[in-house]
Enzyme design. Structure first.
Site, PDB file in Angstrom:
ATOM      1  N   TRP A 149       0.343  -0.858  -0.287  1.00 18.89           N
ATOM      2  CA  TRP A 149       0.513  -0.037   0.041  1.00 18.89           C
ATOM      3  C   TRP A 149       0.946   0.948  -0.204  1.00 18.89           C
ATOM      4  O   TRP A 149       1.735   1.721   0.879  1.00 18.89           O
ATOM      5  CB  TRP A 149      -0.984  -0.277   1.371  1.00 18.89           C
ATOM      6  CG  TRP A 149      -2.762  -1.084   0.994  1.00 18.89           C
ATOM      7  CD1 TRP A 149      -2.183  -2.262   1.308  1.00 18.89           C
ATOM      8  CD2 TRP A 149      -3.780  -0.478   0.833  1.00 18.89           C
ATOM      9  NE1 TRP A 149      -3.242  -3.123   1.414  1.00 18.89           N
ATOM     10  CE2 TRP A 149      -4.271  -1.802   0.568  1.00 18.89           C
ATOM     11  CE3 TRP A 149      -4.131   0.326   0.066  1.00 18.89           C
ATOM     12  CZ2 TRP A 149      -5.071  -2.029   0.324  1.00 18.89           C
ATOM     13  CZ3 TRP A 149      -5.254   0.409   0.012  1.00 18.89           C
ATOM     14  CH2 TRP A 149      -6.031  -0.614  -0.424  1.00 18.89           C
ATOM     15  N   HIS A 193       0.260  -5.616   6.596  1.00 20.56           N
ATOM     16  CA  HIS A 193      -0.855  -5.981   5.632  1.00 20.56           C
ATOM     17  C   HIS A 193      -0.042  -6.196   4.073  1.00 20.56           C
ATOM     18  O   HIS A 193      -0.467  -5.773   3.553  1.00 20.56           O
ATOM     19  CB  HIS A 193      -1.656  -4.942   5.499  1.00 20.56           C
ATOM     20  CG  HIS A 193      -2.438  -4.351   6.332  1.00 20.56           C
ATOM     21  ND1 HIS A 193      -3.885  -5.126   7.663  1.00 20.56           N
ATOM     22  CD2 HIS A 193      -1.972  -3.861   8.327  1.00 20.56           C
ATOM     23  CE1 HIS A 193      -4.229  -5.139   8.288  1.00 20.56           C
ATOM     24  NE2 HIS A 193      -2.952  -4.275   8.533  1.00 20.56           N
ATOM     25  N   HIS A 244      -2.251 -11.316   4.070  1.00 19.98           N
ATOM     26  CA  HIS A 244      -2.549 -11.076   5.639  1.00 19.98           C
ATOM     27  C   HIS A 244      -3.843 -11.280   5.995  1.00 19.98           C
ATOM     28  O   HIS A 244      -4.706 -11.401   5.110  1.00 19.98           O
ATOM     29  CB  HIS A 244      -1.981 -10.030   5.593  1.00 19.98           C
ATOM     30  CG  HIS A 244      -2.791  -9.052   5.005  1.00 19.98           C
ATOM     31  ND1 HIS A 244      -2.324  -8.470   3.243  1.00 19.98           N
ATOM     32  CD2 HIS A 244      -4.012  -7.528   5.133  1.00 19.98           C
ATOM     33  CE1 HIS A 244      -3.364  -7.465   2.754  1.00 19.98           C
ATOM     34  NE2 HIS A 244      -3.622  -6.686   3.933  1.00 19.98           N
ATOM     35  N   ASP A 275      -6.953  -9.463   8.035  1.00 17.75           N
ATOM     36  CA  ASP A 275      -7.232  -7.781   9.129  1.00 17.75           C
ATOM     37  C   ASP A 275      -7.279  -8.332  10.412  1.00 17.75           C
ATOM     38  O   ASP A 275      -8.720  -9.545  10.401  1.00 17.75           O
ATOM     39  CB  ASP A 275      -7.882  -6.898   8.089  1.00 17.75           C
ATOM     40  CG  ASP A 275      -7.701  -6.783   7.034  1.00 17.75           C
ATOM     41  OD1 ASP A 275      -6.830  -6.779   6.764  1.00 17.75           O
ATOM     42  OD2 ASP A 275      -8.365  -6.218   6.136  1.00 17.75           O
ATOM     43  N   HIS A 279      -8.213  -3.037  12.946  1.00 19.38           N
ATOM     44  CA  HIS A 279      -7.362  -2.278  11.697  1.00 19.38           C
ATOM     45  C   HIS A 279      -8.670  -1.392  11.281  1.00 19.38           C
ATOM     46  O   HIS A 279      -8.132   0.197  11.153  1.00 19.38           O
ATOM     47  CB  HIS A 279      -7.529  -3.429  10.405  1.00 19.38           C
ATOM     48  CG  HIS A 279      -6.897  -3.166   8.973  1.00 19.38           C
ATOM     49  ND1 HIS A 279      -5.770  -2.213   9.069  1.00 19.38           N
ATOM     50  CD2 HIS A 279      -7.171  -3.139   7.986  1.00 19.38           C
ATOM     51  CE1 HIS A 279      -5.798  -1.923   7.876  1.00 19.38           C
ATOM     52  NE2 HIS A 279      -6.506  -2.147   6.808  1.00 19.38           N
ATOM     53  N   HIS A 293     -15.607  -3.875   4.575  1.00 16.79           N
ATOM     54  CA  HIS A 293     -14.826  -4.572   5.989  1.00 16.79           C
ATOM     55  C   HIS A 293     -15.638  -4.286   6.557  1.00 16.79           C
ATOM     56  O   HIS A 293     -15.273  -5.161   7.860  1.00 16.79           O
ATOM     57  CB  HIS A 293     -13.971  -3.490   5.888  1.00 16.79           C
ATOM     58  CG  HIS A 293     -12.087  -3.869   5.604  1.00 16.79           C
ATOM     59  ND1 HIS A 293     -12.079  -3.242   3.863  1.00 16.79           N
ATOM     60  CD2 HIS A 293     -11.767  -4.423   5.683  1.00 16.79           C
ATOM     61  CE1 HIS A 293     -10.657  -3.735   3.908  1.00 16.79           C
ATOM     62  NE2 HIS A 293     -10.271  -4.106   4.808  1.00 16.79           N
ATOM     63  N   GLU A 346      -6.686 -11.417   2.555  1.00 19.13           N
ATOM     64  CA  GLU A 346      -6.277 -10.738   1.536  1.00 19.13           C
ATOM     65  C   GLU A 346      -4.864 -11.490   0.897  1.00 19.13           C
ATOM     66  O   GLU A 346      -4.069 -11.808   1.834  1.00 19.13           O
ATOM     67  CB  GLU A 346      -6.152  -8.978   1.679  1.00 19.13           C
ATOM     68  CG  GLU A 346      -7.653  -9.041   2.088  1.00 19.13           C
ATOM     69  CD  GLU A 346      -7.774  -7.353   3.252  1.00 19.13           C
ATOM     70  OE1 GLU A 346      -8.663  -6.531   2.665  1.00 19.13           O
ATOM     71  OE2 GLU A 346      -6.366  -7.617   3.996  1.00 19.13           O
TER      72      GLU A 346
END
Length: 210
Positions: free
Chosen positions: A16, A46, A50, A52, A56, A156, A168
Site C-alpha cells: 500500500w 498488511h 495477510h 485483517d 484495523h 470490511h 487478503e
C-alpha cells in the site's frame, strides 16, 4: 499434499502506498558471529498474504492476539469468479459452499510487484449470502475487500458485523475450484491491526461430486 498460497516476501513485493515497504537484511553473518546468521525485517502488518484484525478498521475491534486461531484452520471452499468490478450475489449462488472458509479466485496471474489501481469487491448482498451459509473467514486474491480508494471500508465493516474475518492477497493462480483443508496462522502480535500469514490448502474434493 499441501499447496502454499502465500506471496513471497521480498524487497520487490507491492505494498500500500502509505505503508512501510518490506525489507529484510542480514545484520549479523555467521562469519561475524562465529555461529549463526541473524536477520532483521521491517514491514507493514498488511504486506503480502495477510489477515485483517477488526482493530484495523474499528478502534473498538479485536487486535491480533485476541483472535480465535480456529477461524484460520478448517474446511474451505475455493471458487473462481471472473475479475469484474463487482462480485455479485448471482455469481456466488451457483457454487455449493462447504465449511466455514471461502476463498475467491478472481485472476490467473498478476504481477505482484505492482500495486493495483482497481480490484473486484463483493457487493453487500453477496456478504449476506456468506453469512447465511455460516462462512466465518473470507479470503480473496487481491489487496483488499474494498475498493482501493475507499475511506469508509463498507465491506470490511459489513463482514465484521456478520462475524466474518478477512484474509487478503492469497495466491490462487494454480488452485482449482473445489473443497480443501485450509490453514493460515497470524503472528501473535499484541495490539496488532493485522498480520502476515503463511497460508496453505490441501485438496479434499471437487464440485463434480456434489
Amino acid at each position: 499434499m499441501w499447496k502454499d498460497i502465500t506471496q513471497t516476501l521480498d524487497d520487490a513485493i507491492a505494498h500500500w502506498p502509505e505503508d512501510t515497504l518490506f525489507t529484510y537484511e542480514r545484520t549479523v553473518s555467521k562469519e561475524q558471529s562465529g555461529s549463526v546468521n541473524i536477520g532483521r525485517i521491517e514491514t507493514s502488518t498488511h504486506i503480502g498474504t495477510h489477515i485483517d484484525a477488526p482493530f484495523h478498521f474499528d478502534d473498538a475491534g479485536a487486535t491480533v492476539e485476541q483472535l480465535d486461531i480456529n477461524r484460520y484452520i478448517g474446511a474451505a471452499t475455493v471458487i473462481e469468479v471472473p475479475a469484474e468490478e463487482t462480485i455479485t450475489l448471482e455469481s456466488l449462488e451457483t457454487f455449493p459452499l462447504k465449511g466455514t472458509i471461502l476463498l475467491i479466485k478472481t485472476k490467473h496471474h498478476t504481477d505482484r510487484t505492482v500495486f493495483p489501481d482497481r480490484i473486484p469487491v463483493l457487493e453487500k448482498r453477496a456478504v449476506e449470502h456468506l453469512a447465511l451459509h455460516d462462512i466465518k473467514l473470507f479470503g480473496i486474491d487481491v489487496a483488499s475487500v474494498d475498493t482501493i480508494d475507499s475511506k469508509t471500508l463498507d465491506i470490511h465493516h459489513l463482514l465484521y458485523e456478520r462475524d466474518i474475518m478477512i484474509i487478503e492477497n492469497t495466491v490462487l493462480d494454480d488452485i482449482e475450484p473445489g473443497y480443501y483443508d485450509f490453514i493460515a496462522m497470524p503472528l501473535k502480535i499484541r495490539g496488532g491491526d493485522g498480520s502476515p500469514v503463511r497460508a496453505a490448502l490441501r485438496f479434499t474434493g471437487g464440485f463434480e461430486n456434489e
